[in-house]
Design an enzyme around this catalytic site. Structure first.
Site, PDB file in Angstrom:
ATOM      1  N   SER A 138       0.928  -1.039   0.057  1.00 52.99           N
ATOM      2  CA  SER A 138      -0.049   0.244   0.019  1.00 52.99           C
ATOM      3  C   SER A 138       0.990   1.159  -0.017  1.00 52.99           C
ATOM      4  O   SER A 138       2.175   1.032   0.356  1.00 52.99           O
ATOM      5  CB  SER A 138      -0.794   0.099   1.313  1.00 52.99           C
ATOM      6  OG  SER A 138      -1.447   1.476   1.451  1.00 52.99           O
ATOM      7  N   TYR A 151      -2.505   0.047  11.103  1.00 52.79           N
ATOM      8  CA  TYR A 151      -2.560  -0.628   9.743  1.00 52.79           C
ATOM      9  C   TYR A 151      -1.139  -0.329   8.758  1.00 52.79           C
ATOM     10  O   TYR A 151      -0.652  -1.026   8.167  1.00 52.79           O
ATOM     11  CB  TYR A 151      -3.701   0.135   9.168  1.00 52.79           C
ATOM     12  CG  TYR A 151      -3.792  -0.423   7.428  1.00 52.79           C
ATOM     13  CD1 TYR A 151      -3.957  -1.444   7.056  1.00 52.79           C
ATOM     14  CD2 TYR A 151      -3.538   0.705   6.406  1.00 52.79           C
ATOM     15  CE1 TYR A 151      -4.196  -1.997   5.659  1.00 52.79           C
ATOM     16  CE2 TYR A 151      -3.444   0.240   5.098  1.00 52.79           C
ATOM     17  CZ  TYR A 151      -3.944  -0.766   4.839  1.00 52.79           C
ATOM     18  OH  TYR A 151      -3.948  -1.182   3.575  1.00 52.79           O
TER      19      TYR A 151
END
Ligand code: NDP
Ligand code: 8X3
Length: 251
Positions: A138, A151
């Site tokens: 990501s 995260y």
């Protein structure tokens, strides 16, 4: 000779779109996820164009991962491509208010789950001296944003694992790559906000977010390079996104 791909998180978003583009391009599929009904529907649809096997397990359950991989039928045991895609964010709270269950879910799924699946599949690639692993990271693997604490940490771990895996596996002819997307309109934010669809929709309002198909297209590009080429790490953003925190929105 047709290739066989093992895709985690194939029931939705990026994993599902990757299954669809692979099917169109004659890649055989092993599709994984926890939602069996969705796996069965996808199998029914994609079996019209390619061979499809489904495996229903939770990547964070170590025993279930090894059991599922061991249960593969003989004609699906040789895996050419592993897409380590299963994962999600859970919550967006500042660290002092964070829910430890959310932290554990993200660490167990995004890091440990990816490791279990890799450990279950990479030995057969090593034995055959060929294969390809694509880790879905990501922009949060490169940058951190407010409330993204755990995260982002899990995706930074994916970035580190991608580099480490390449060091361990390239000597066996195995290609290891990471695809790092920015904002993609999938079920990701609905999961992050625990089913609050309105809040999730707001994330993608005011600009054109990436679609799961954009990421699938890039993944297909990565797997179709000549074998001496390894796209080691690639960041893909919507045009309106300049960084992890800078998104140009117009209302
Ligand atoms: P979705 O929520 O649409 O898809 C997530 C997939 O992961 C589902 O198929 C889900 O299947 C699977 N999954 C989640 N937890 C588990 C588990 N414990 N065991 C097995 N499978 C699991 O989100 P995306 O498609 O967007 O996310 C895919 C990947 O892309 C993730 O790693 C995410 O972090 C990453 N990513 C997403 C971005 C975005 O903006 N959307 C941007 C950058 C990266 P099921 O629930 O059936 O098990
Ligand atoms: C998903 C993209 O920016 O919500 O990894 O973290 S973001």
């Amino acid at each position: 000779m047709k290739k066989t791909a093992f895709i985690t998180g194939a029931t939705s978003g990026i994993g599902k779109a990757t299954a669809e583009i692979f099917a169109k391009n004659n890649i055989r599929l092993i599709l994984c996820g926890r939602r069996l009904d969705r796996l069965e529907l996808l199998q029914k649809e994609l079996s019209k164009t390619t061979d499809v096997c489904i495996l229903n397990f939770d990547v964070s359950d170590k025993n279930a991962v090894f059991k599922a991989v061991a249960s593969l039928p003989e004609n699906f045991k040789e895996i050419d491509i592993l897409i380590n895609n299963a994962g999600n964010a859970h919550g967006l709270s500042p660290v002092q208010e964070g829910d430890t269950n959310d932290w554990e879910a993200m660490i167990d799924i995004n890091i440990k789950g990816l490791l279990y699946v890799t450990k279950a599949i990479s030995p057969s690639m090593v034995a055959l001296k060929k294969g390809q692993i694509i880790n879905i990271g990501s922009i949060s693997a490169k940058e951190v944003y407010e409330g993204g604490n755990v995260y982002c940490a899990t995706k930074h771990a994916v970035d580190a694992l991608n580099k480490g895996m390449r060091m361990d596996l390239s000597k066996y002819g195995i290609r290891v790559s990471a695809v790092h997307p920015g904002l993609v309109d999938t079920e990701f934010s609905t999961v992050r906000f625990k089913g609050d669809v309105e809040r999730a929709d707001d994330v993608y309002k005011g600009f054109e977010a990436l679609k799961a198909e954009d990421i699938a297209d890039l993944i297909h590009f990565v797997v179709t390079r000549p074998y001496h080429v390894n796209i080691s790490d690639i960041l893909i953003l919507p045009n309106a996104q300049a960084s992890g925190t800078q998104i140009h929105k117009e209302f």
